[in-house]
Design a protein around this motif. Structure first.
Motif, PDB file in Angstrom:
ATOM      1  N   CYS A  46      26.450  14.303  30.405  1.00 49.22           N
ATOM      2  CA  CYS A  46      27.530  15.126  30.912  1.00 49.22           C
ATOM      3  C   CYS A  46      27.111  16.754  30.878  1.00 49.22           C
ATOM      4  CB  CYS A  46      28.747  15.128  30.097  1.00 49.22           C
ATOM      5  SG  CYS A  46      30.227  16.357  30.322  1.00 49.22           S
ATOM      6  N   CYS A  70      34.876  14.475  27.848  1.00 53.12           N
ATOM      7  CA  CYS A  70      36.026  15.587  28.683  1.00 53.12           C
ATOM      8  C   CYS A  70      36.127  15.323  30.177  1.00 53.12           C
ATOM      9  CB  CYS A  70      34.758  17.025  28.392  1.00 53.12           C
ATOM     10  SG  CYS A  70      33.293  17.119  29.737  1.00 53.12           S
ATOM     11  N   ARG A  89      34.741  16.314  32.530  1.00 56.65           N
ATOM     12  CA  ARG A  89      33.321  16.260  33.418  1.00 56.65           C
ATOM     13  C   ARG A  89      32.594  15.101  33.124  1.00 56.65           C
ATOM     14  NH1 ARG A  89      31.018  22.056  34.533  1.00 56.65           N
ATOM     15  NH2 ARG A  89      30.016  21.151  36.066  1.00 56.65           N
ATOM     16  N   CYS A  90      32.936  14.507  31.845  1.00 57.71           N
ATOM     17  CA  CYS A  90      32.120  12.975  31.813  1.00 57.71           C
ATOM     18  C   CYS A  90      32.700  11.995  32.995  1.00 57.71           C
ATOM     19  CB  CYS A  90      32.722  12.417  30.413  1.00 57.71           C
ATOM     20  SG  CYS A  90      32.051  13.428  29.041  1.00 57.71           S
ATOM     21  N   CYS A  94      29.683  18.501  28.055  1.00 62.31           N
ATOM     22  CA  CYS A  94      29.839  18.286  26.665  1.00 62.31           C
ATOM     23  C   CYS A  94      28.681  17.618  25.871  1.00 62.31           C
ATOM     24  CB  CYS A  94      31.417  17.261  26.488  1.00 62.31           C
ATOM     25  SG  CYS A  94      31.262  15.575  27.024  1.00 62.31           S
TER      26      CYS A  94
END
Ligand SMILES: [Zn+2]
Length: 244
Positions: free
Chosen positions: A240, A168, A170-171, A243
Motif C-alpha cells: 500500500c 486503509c 488505499r489498500c 500505510c
C-alpha cells in the motif's frame, strides 16, 4: 453533559435503544464529525447525523447547488440553486436540530488542507466523487489516527466501508483508477445516495457510541439493479502506498 426535556423528547426513540441509551446519546452530543462532500452521500449522512444529535459537525464542499443535484442531494431545495452548498446545508440542518453546532468550509479538501480540516473531529465521512480528494482524506485520517467512513456510488451500485488505521482506503484503491467513472458521465440512481449515505451515518453513530460492529476493514456492496448485497473483507496491502 445534560439534556433538556426537549432533547430527551427529541431523541426518545433513540434513547430507548439498548445499544445507544443515555451514554450513547451523551457520546453523540460530545462528538464532532466532519462531512467531506455535501453532495449525494454527504446530504443524507449529514441529515441523519444532525437528527441523531451529533454535537458538532464540519461541512466541507467547494460547490454551489445546481438543479441537477436535486434528484439525490436531499438537503437542498429549488430555492437553494446557486447557493453555496455548505451554507444551504448548515441552514437546513440547523432548522432540523438547533442543538448541533456547525462549521462550514466552502473549499475542496486537498493534501495541503486535509490535516487542518480534519483536526478536532472524531470521525470523518468521505462522500466525495473524485479519487484525488479520497486519497487526501484517507492519508490525513491515517496520519491523524481518525476513523474514516467511506462511501461511493455510481450508476446502480454503492459501497460503504470503515477504515481505522490499517487497512486503509488505499489498500483497497492504491492508485487513481484509469477507468474512473463520474456520476455526471454515467449517471446515478438518486435513492441509492440515500441508502449509502444513511449507512454512512449509521456507521459513524456506531463508531461514536460503541454500538454493534462497525464495517471496519470490510466493504459493503449494494447492487440495486439485482437487489443483492455482499460484504467483503479488506486486507492490509503490504505494498500500500499509504500505510505499508
Ligand atoms: Zn493502506
Amino acid at each position: 453533559m445534560s439534556f433538556t426535556d426537549a432533547e430527551v423528547e427529541r431523541y426518545a426513540r433513540q434513547l430507548v435503544l439498548r445499544e445507544i441509551g443515555g451514554a450513547g446519546q451523551q457520546a453523540l452530543k460530545a462528538a464532532s464529525v466532519l462531512i467531506v462532500g455535501a453532495g449525494g452521500l454527504g446530504a443524507p449522512a449529514a441529515f441523519y447525523l444532525a437528527a441523531a444529535g451529533v454535537g458538532r459537525m464540519g461541512l466541507a464542499d467547494p460547490d454551489t447547488v445546481a438543479l441537477s443535484n436535486l434528484h439525490r442531494q436531499i438537503l437542498y431545495a429549488e430555492a437553494d440553486v446557486g447557493r453555496r452548498k455548505v451554507d444551504a446545508a448548515a441552514a437546513r440542518l440547523k432548522a432540523l436540530n438547533p442543538h448541533v453546532q456547525f462549521k462550514t468550509h466552502a473549499e475542496a479538501l486537498t493534501a495541503a488542507t486535509a490535516a487542518a480540516l480534519i483536526a478536532g473531529h472524531d470521525v470523518v465521512l468521505d462522500g466525495t466523487d473524485d479519487f484525488a480528494t479520497r486519497f487526501a482524506v484517507s492519508d490525513a485520517c491515517l496520519a491523524a489516527g481518525k476513523p474514516l467512513v467511506s462511501g461511493a456510488i455510481g450508476r446502480w451500485t454503492g459501497q460503504v466501508g470503515v477504515f481505522v488505521g490499517k487497512p486503509c482506503y488505499r489498500c483497497l484503491v492504491p492508485e487513481l483508477p484509469p477507468d474512473a467513472e463520474t456520476c455526471a458521465a454515467v449517471g446515478v440512481m438518486g435513492a441509492l445516495a440515500g441508502v449509502i449515505g444513511s449507512m454512512m451515518a449509521i456507521e459513524a453513530i456506531k463508531l461514536i457510541t460503541g454500538a454493534g460492529e462497525p464495517l471496519t476493514a470490510r466493504l459493503f456492496i449494494y447492487d440495486a439493479l439485482s437487489g443483492e448485497t455482499r460484504t467483503v473483507k479488506v486486507g492490509a496491502d503490504p505494498a500500500c502506498p499509504a500505510c505499508a
